[in-house]
Design a protein around this motif. Structure first.
Motif, PDB file in Angstrom:
ATOM      1  N   VAL A 124      -8.950   8.312   9.906  1.00  0.00           N
ATOM      2  CA  VAL A 124      -8.191   7.337   9.097  1.00  0.00           C
ATOM      3  C   VAL A 124      -6.880   6.974   9.781  1.00  0.00           C
ATOM      4  O   VAL A 124      -6.481   5.808   9.828  1.00  0.00           O
ATOM      5  CB  VAL A 124      -7.934   7.890   7.681  1.00  0.00           C
ATOM      6  CG1 VAL A 124      -6.913   7.035   6.934  1.00  0.00           C
ATOM      7  CG2 VAL A 124      -9.236   7.966   6.897  1.00  0.00           C
ATOM      8  N   MET A 125      -6.200   7.989  10.348  1.00  0.00           N
ATOM      9  CA  MET A 125      -4.887   7.738  10.949  1.00  0.00           C
ATOM     10  C   MET A 125      -4.989   6.960  12.255  1.00  0.00           C
ATOM     11  O   MET A 125      -3.976   6.496  12.778  1.00  0.00           O
ATOM     12  CB  MET A 125      -4.152   9.061  11.184  1.00  0.00           C
ATOM     13  CG  MET A 125      -3.817   9.833   9.926  1.00  0.00           C
ATOM     14  SD  MET A 125      -2.738   8.958   8.747  1.00  0.00           S
ATOM     15  CE  MET A 125      -1.136   9.106   9.572  1.00  0.00           C
ATOM     16  N   LEU A 130      -8.037   1.184   4.961  1.00  0.00           N
ATOM     17  CA  LEU A 130      -8.680   2.037   3.963  1.00  0.00           C
ATOM     18  C   LEU A 130      -9.364   1.194   2.886  1.00  0.00           C
ATOM     19  O   LEU A 130     -10.324   1.643   2.254  1.00  0.00           O
ATOM     20  CB  LEU A 130      -7.655   2.980   3.325  1.00  0.00           C
ATOM     21  CG  LEU A 130      -7.340   4.262   4.099  1.00  0.00           C
ATOM     22  CD1 LEU A 130      -6.156   4.980   3.486  1.00  0.00           C
ATOM     23  CD2 LEU A 130      -8.562   5.178   4.119  1.00  0.00           C
ATOM     24  N   VAL A 141     -11.456   8.842   0.200  1.00  0.00           N
ATOM     25  CA  VAL A 141     -11.248   9.789   1.300  1.00  0.00           C
ATOM     26  C   VAL A 141     -10.652  11.092   0.775  1.00  0.00           C
ATOM     27  O   VAL A 141     -11.069  12.188   1.173  1.00  0.00           O
ATOM     28  CB  VAL A 141     -10.334   9.176   2.383  1.00  0.00           C
ATOM     29  CG1 VAL A 141     -10.044  10.200   3.475  1.00  0.00           C
ATOM     30  CG2 VAL A 141     -10.981   7.932   2.989  1.00  0.00           C
ATOM     31  N   VAL A 142      -9.682  10.990  -0.125  1.00  0.00           N
ATOM     32  CA  VAL A 142      -9.050  12.194  -0.674  1.00  0.00           C
ATOM     33  C   VAL A 142     -10.091  13.052  -1.411  1.00  0.00           C
ATOM     34  O   VAL A 142     -10.081  14.286  -1.302  1.00  0.00           O
ATOM     35  CB  VAL A 142      -7.871  11.813  -1.598  1.00  0.00           C
ATOM     36  CG1 VAL A 142      -7.408  13.003  -2.423  1.00  0.00           C
ATOM     37  CG2 VAL A 142      -6.716  11.248  -0.772  1.00  0.00           C
ATOM     38  N   PRO A 198      -3.206   1.692   8.101  1.00  0.00           N
ATOM     39  CA  PRO A 198      -3.514   2.185   6.752  1.00  0.00           C
ATOM     40  C   PRO A 198      -4.245   1.189   5.852  1.00  0.00           C
ATOM     41  O   PRO A 198      -5.160   1.602   5.122  1.00  0.00           O
ATOM     42  CB  PRO A 198      -2.136   2.550   6.195  1.00  0.00           C
ATOM     43  CG  PRO A 198      -1.345   2.930   7.397  1.00  0.00           C
ATOM     44  CD  PRO A 198      -1.817   2.014   8.496  1.00  0.00           C
ATOM     45  N   ALA A 236     -11.978  18.336   6.791  1.00  0.00           N
ATOM     46  CA  ALA A 236     -11.078  17.335   6.218  1.00  0.00           C
ATOM     47  C   ALA A 236     -10.183  16.736   7.296  1.00  0.00           C
ATOM     48  O   ALA A 236      -9.887  15.538   7.285  1.00  0.00           O
ATOM     49  CB  ALA A 236     -10.244  17.975   5.107  1.00  0.00           C
ATOM     50  N   ARG A 237      -9.769  17.575   8.243  1.00  0.00           N
ATOM     51  CA  ARG A 237      -8.860  17.055   9.269  1.00  0.00           C
ATOM     52  C   ARG A 237      -9.529  16.011  10.151  1.00  0.00           C
ATOM     53  O   ARG A 237      -8.852  15.163  10.735  1.00  0.00           O
ATOM     54  CB  ARG A 237      -8.295  18.192  10.125  1.00  0.00           C
ATOM     55  CG  ARG A 237      -9.328  19.003  10.844  1.00  0.00           C
ATOM     56  CD  ARG A 237      -8.705  20.203  11.521  1.00  0.00           C
ATOM     57  NE  ARG A 237      -7.934  19.834  12.683  1.00  0.00           N
ATOM     58  CZ  ARG A 237      -7.317  20.721  13.459  1.00  0.00           C
ATOM     59  NH1 ARG A 237      -7.352  21.995  13.151  1.00  0.00           N
ATOM     60  NH2 ARG A 237      -6.655  20.329  14.519  1.00  0.00           N
ATOM     61  N   GLU A 290     -11.778  22.537  -2.276  1.00  0.00           N
ATOM     62  CA  GLU A 290     -10.796  22.488  -3.359  1.00  0.00           C
ATOM     63  C   GLU A 290     -11.149  21.450  -4.413  1.00  0.00           C
ATOM     64  O   GLU A 290     -10.416  21.266  -5.389  1.00  0.00           O
ATOM     65  CB  GLU A 290      -9.401  22.197  -2.790  1.00  0.00           C
ATOM     66  CG  GLU A 290      -8.927  23.275  -1.836  1.00  0.00           C
ATOM     67  CD  GLU A 290      -7.600  22.928  -1.142  1.00  0.00           C
ATOM     68  OE1 GLU A 290      -6.848  22.110  -1.674  1.00  0.00           O
ATOM     69  OE2 GLU A 290      -7.353  23.488  -0.065  1.00  0.00           O
ATOM     70  N   TRP A 341       0.807  -1.223   0.000  1.00  0.00           N
ATOM     71  CA  TRP A 341       0.000   0.000   0.000  1.00  0.00           C
ATOM     72  C   TRP A 341       0.840   1.274   0.000  1.00  0.00           C
ATOM     73  O   TRP A 341       0.425   2.289  -0.547  1.00  0.00           O
ATOM     74  CB  TRP A 341      -0.960  -0.001   1.194  1.00  0.00           C
ATOM     75  CG  TRP A 341      -0.258  -0.099   2.524  1.00  0.00           C
ATOM     76  CD1 TRP A 341       0.037  -1.245   3.201  1.00  0.00           C
ATOM     77  CD2 TRP A 341       0.242   0.979   3.315  1.00  0.00           C
ATOM     78  NE1 TRP A 341       0.701  -0.943   4.364  1.00  0.00           N
ATOM     79  CE2 TRP A 341       0.830   0.416   4.463  1.00  0.00           C
ATOM     80  CE3 TRP A 341       0.242   2.369   3.166  1.00  0.00           C
ATOM     81  CZ2 TRP A 341       1.419   1.192   5.455  1.00  0.00           C
ATOM     82  CZ3 TRP A 341       0.838   3.144   4.155  1.00  0.00           C
ATOM     83  CH2 TRP A 341       1.405   2.550   5.285  1.00  0.00           C
ATOM     84  N   VAL A 382      -8.916  12.901   8.382  1.00  0.00           N
ATOM     85  CA  VAL A 382      -7.522  12.496   8.585  1.00  0.00           C
ATOM     86  C   VAL A 382      -7.360  11.803   9.933  1.00  0.00           C
ATOM     87  O   VAL A 382      -6.769  10.726  10.041  1.00  0.00           O
ATOM     88  CB  VAL A 382      -6.578  13.713   8.501  1.00  0.00           C
ATOM     89  CG1 VAL A 382      -5.150  13.306   8.875  1.00  0.00           C
ATOM     90  CG2 VAL A 382      -6.614  14.327   7.116  1.00  0.00           C
ATOM     91  N   THR A 383      -7.922  12.417  10.981  1.00  0.00           N
ATOM     92  CA  THR A 383      -7.797  11.846  12.322  1.00  0.00           C
ATOM     93  C   THR A 383      -8.410  10.454  12.382  1.00  0.00           C
ATOM     94  O   THR A 383      -7.827   9.524  12.949  1.00  0.00           O
ATOM     95  CB  THR A 383      -8.481  12.775  13.346  1.00  0.00           C
ATOM     96  OG1 THR A 383      -7.882  14.072  13.252  1.00  0.00           O
ATOM     97  CG2 THR A 383      -8.327  12.241  14.760  1.00  0.00           C
ATOM     98  N   ASP A 415     -12.598  20.697   1.860  1.00  0.00           N
ATOM     99  CA  ASP A 415     -11.645  21.812   1.845  1.00  0.00           C
ATOM    100  C   ASP A 415     -12.052  22.899   0.853  1.00  0.00           C
ATOM    101  O   ASP A 415     -11.389  23.937   0.762  1.00  0.00           O
ATOM    102  CB  ASP A 415     -10.243  21.304   1.465  1.00  0.00           C
ATOM    103  CG  ASP A 415      -9.480  20.764   2.670  1.00  0.00           C
ATOM    104  OD1 ASP A 415      -9.861  21.109   3.800  1.00  0.00           O
ATOM    105  OD2 ASP A 415      -8.516  20.007   2.468  1.00  0.00           O
ATOM    106  N   ARG A 436      -8.486   4.987  -0.360  1.00  0.00           N
ATOM    107  CA  ARG A 436      -7.731   6.216  -0.141  1.00  0.00           C
ATOM    108  C   ARG A 436      -8.230   7.326  -1.068  1.00  0.00           C
ATOM    109  O   ARG A 436      -8.396   8.475  -0.648  1.00  0.00           O
ATOM    110  CB  ARG A 436      -6.238   5.943  -0.379  1.00  0.00           C
ATOM    111  CG  ARG A 436      -5.351   7.130  -0.104  1.00  0.00           C
ATOM    112  CD  ARG A 436      -3.878   6.751  -0.268  1.00  0.00           C
ATOM    113  NE  ARG A 436      -3.021   7.910  -0.139  1.00  0.00           N
ATOM    114  CZ  ARG A 436      -2.806   8.794  -1.126  1.00  0.00           C
ATOM    115  NH1 ARG A 436      -3.389   8.623  -2.294  1.00  0.00           N
ATOM    116  NH2 ARG A 436      -2.027   9.826  -0.932  1.00  0.00           N
ATOM    117  N   MET A 445     -12.178  14.771   1.193  1.00  0.00           N
ATOM    118  CA  MET A 445     -11.419  15.862   1.805  1.00  0.00           C
ATOM    119  C   MET A 445     -11.345  17.067   0.873  1.00  0.00           C
ATOM    120  O   MET A 445     -11.418  18.216   1.320  1.00  0.00           O
ATOM    121  CB  MET A 445     -10.010  15.375   2.159  1.00  0.00           C
ATOM    122  CG  MET A 445      -9.986  14.405   3.333  1.00  0.00           C
ATOM    123  SD  MET A 445      -8.398  13.530   3.502  1.00  0.00           S
ATOM    124  CE  MET A 445      -7.273  14.900   3.674  1.00  0.00           C
TER     125      MET A 445
END
Lengths: 368, 368
Positions: B248-249, B256, B173-174, B253, B241-242, B183, B157, B245-246, B181, B170, B177
């Protein structure tokens, strides 16, 4: 503790807390440094609250040695956040940290700030502007009234940090693996990555790994020679892509950031693959900054993190991109983070420090 | 152990060892199943040799219950490798495994194989062809004489597995996010990811997260409604988004990969972002296969792994791509891995099993 307890001049304490080191600095309102400390990494993310608090207590103890802690009127602590940059109330490990201040005899306000804001202050005394950071991670923030107003990326190595040292190191390994798998072009990075991961065996384009003497700087093969697939003479067991995977997976993923300097070596040798990686990193970083900075902005841009404050191929490309997009902006590097934390503490405690105070504070770098 | 010890019919043992389960199957030379076992994950990578050996001993003990271990003439063990697919001598934890066979009373040859070869055998009785796998990881191999002749990706991975379940999760999730964000474009994935990560708070395009009842299947917002940025009425604290992140982390990994099914839900709702991710995954997987399979090959292609053996958007796209590149190839899914290990053991031990033996072996699936 035999310091004067009456009429002691007002002091402030600044801390720059990272994953590998914690630095503390005490200064007067005039910007005179009166105490400094350095300890192990103090970031609770990864290290845990106990080790983080111990490192902070160590650094604070050194910095306050011989000083009256009651004279300290304000503390600013900048914390390298990686994925989540804490600010204000949103502070993990708050209780463990509170005990640090208590035991140090501090009773003044303590302000926690993300390392991005501290880095911005370390680059400019202006209250408004932008910060672009690429170190182990990557983040951009917009600053208004000397506070973070917007943020882009900073999402950590697994889900973000595009263009960061981690990202560069990972791309270097992926490029090396592609060559070893016969699925990508030859690149100087392959030999450099194999050497950096301390793998023996045959490096494509060299007679054996022994051309990289242990402890010496790696000798990059030229792009031409690394294109020759069949080295002559007896060779060590060939390195395969899976050997790189095994070596990388035996360490915490963020350690990939340690391979980022290989990009500079490879780019200096004119390696096209490395140049392409640097191009992509710079494009990512410029996009990250653009997400928080309007096209007409003329405020300062502060560059921070080892990838952007050193003369790296990525830094050169980022500076070119910024000059094109924001020709009127002053672009400055972030200086000492502990000094910036002190500067911010002075600003929060009283009045904005004068240029002379700022110069005094930053004149002796405590950065390693 | 009161099984006959004389004139016992020759048996073979096959094991399909994965990260989450270990399955063992004992069969006669005619392909009649005479014993089966199932235990916890038995892959030494991640679990360590001791736990892996214990799981294998458990599964083998069940499968041999009431049978004479001396009648077992050959063992094939297929091991999910992730980054490094071990084969033959290159076997980690060899000593711990050797004790498993010894204690089970087995004295016959034991052949270790990567799960990719086992998956190939689980899809075809031909000795030559290609295997494309996308489960938690992703790998392609070329098979000649029923042995792995070349491999592409399978690099895990962190450095590879492009188009795998991990990669898909992944990317989901991106994408979420990016929307949070501001974006990236709105996508149904955002609500689905937030719900799957068990985060409360306000989901963009919905009035509140409560539209996803706990335990019920998530109700995807339509692309149109998720484009409205300002939900009316009182809402829960917005998810940032954070927060993703929290969440997922806080997990390993590879977890995912559990989010990969969200892509199918989002694609079914016509979500353009999800369709774009599926397109890219399929393109990566087709490229991975192309790296080990010539353009003129007409041998079978076996598809394996949950992403390619279930009716997913990625599987549909991969099948289309394969039909275009290799119109003459038979494309088949991999069936039961434990049966394939047994089949390979029969082939190695004696003669290639007949189609009737193969049909018998695979007729009752032991797969979950």
């Amino acid at each position: 503790m035999d310091a004067p307890t009456d009429q002691a001049p007002a002091l402030v304490l600044g801390l720059d807390v990272g994953g590998t080191s914690t630095r503390a600095l005490v200064a007067t309102a005039d910007g005179v440094r009166v105490g400094a400390g350095r300890a192990a990494g103090g970031n609770p993310t990864g290290l845990g609250p106990a080790r983080a608090a111990a490192a902070q207590a160590d650094a604070v103890g050194q910095a306050l040695s011989g000083l009256d802690p009651a004279a300290v009127r304000y503390v600013v602590l900048g914390l390298a956040g990686g994925a989540a940059l804490p600010s204000g109330e949103d502070m993990p490990a708050g209780e463990a940290f509170a005990r640090v201040w208590e035991r140090a005899g501090l009773s003044c306000p303590v302000e926690y700030q993300g390392d991005a804001l501290i880095a911005f202050v370390a680059g400019t005394d202006r209250p408004e502007g932008s910060l672009l950071l690429s170190g182990t991670g990557a983040v951009a923030i917009a600053v208004k009234d000397r506070a973070m107003a917007a943020r882009s990326d900073g999402h950590g190595w697994l889900l973000g940090d595009r263009g960061s040292g981690f990202w560069l190191g990972r791309q270097a390994v992926v490029a090396a693996m592609a060559e070893l798998d016969g699925e990508g072009p030859p690149t100087v990075l392959t030999g450099l990555v194999i050497e950096s991961l301390s793998l023996g065996g045959a490096v494509p384009g060299t007679e054996s790994a022994s051309v990289f003497p242990e402890g010496a700087a790696p000798v990059p093969a030229s792009p031409a020679s690394s294109a020759s697939a069949s080295p002559a003479g007896p060779i060590a067991a060939p390195i395969a892509a899976r050997d790189l995977v095994t070596a990388v997976m035996s360490q915490p993923p963020p350690n990939l950031a340690r391979l980022a300097p290989l990009l500079a070596t490879a780019c200096a040798a004119g390696d096209r693959v490395a140049e392409g990686i640097a191009d992509r990193a710079a494009a990512y970083l410029a996009a990250t900054l653009s997400a928080v900075r309007g096209p007409a902005a003329a405020t300062p841009i502060v560059l921070a993190g080892s990838i952007l404050t050193n003369p790296t191929p990525v830094a050169a490309r980022v500076r070119t991109a910024l000059a094109e997009r924001w020709p009127d902006a002053v672009v400055t590097p972030a200086l000492d983070g502990a000094a910036a934390a002190v500067w911010l503490a002075l600003d929060r405690f009283g009045r904005p420090p004068s240029p002379a105070v700022r110069e005094r504070l930053f004149s002796v770098s405590t950065a390693s």
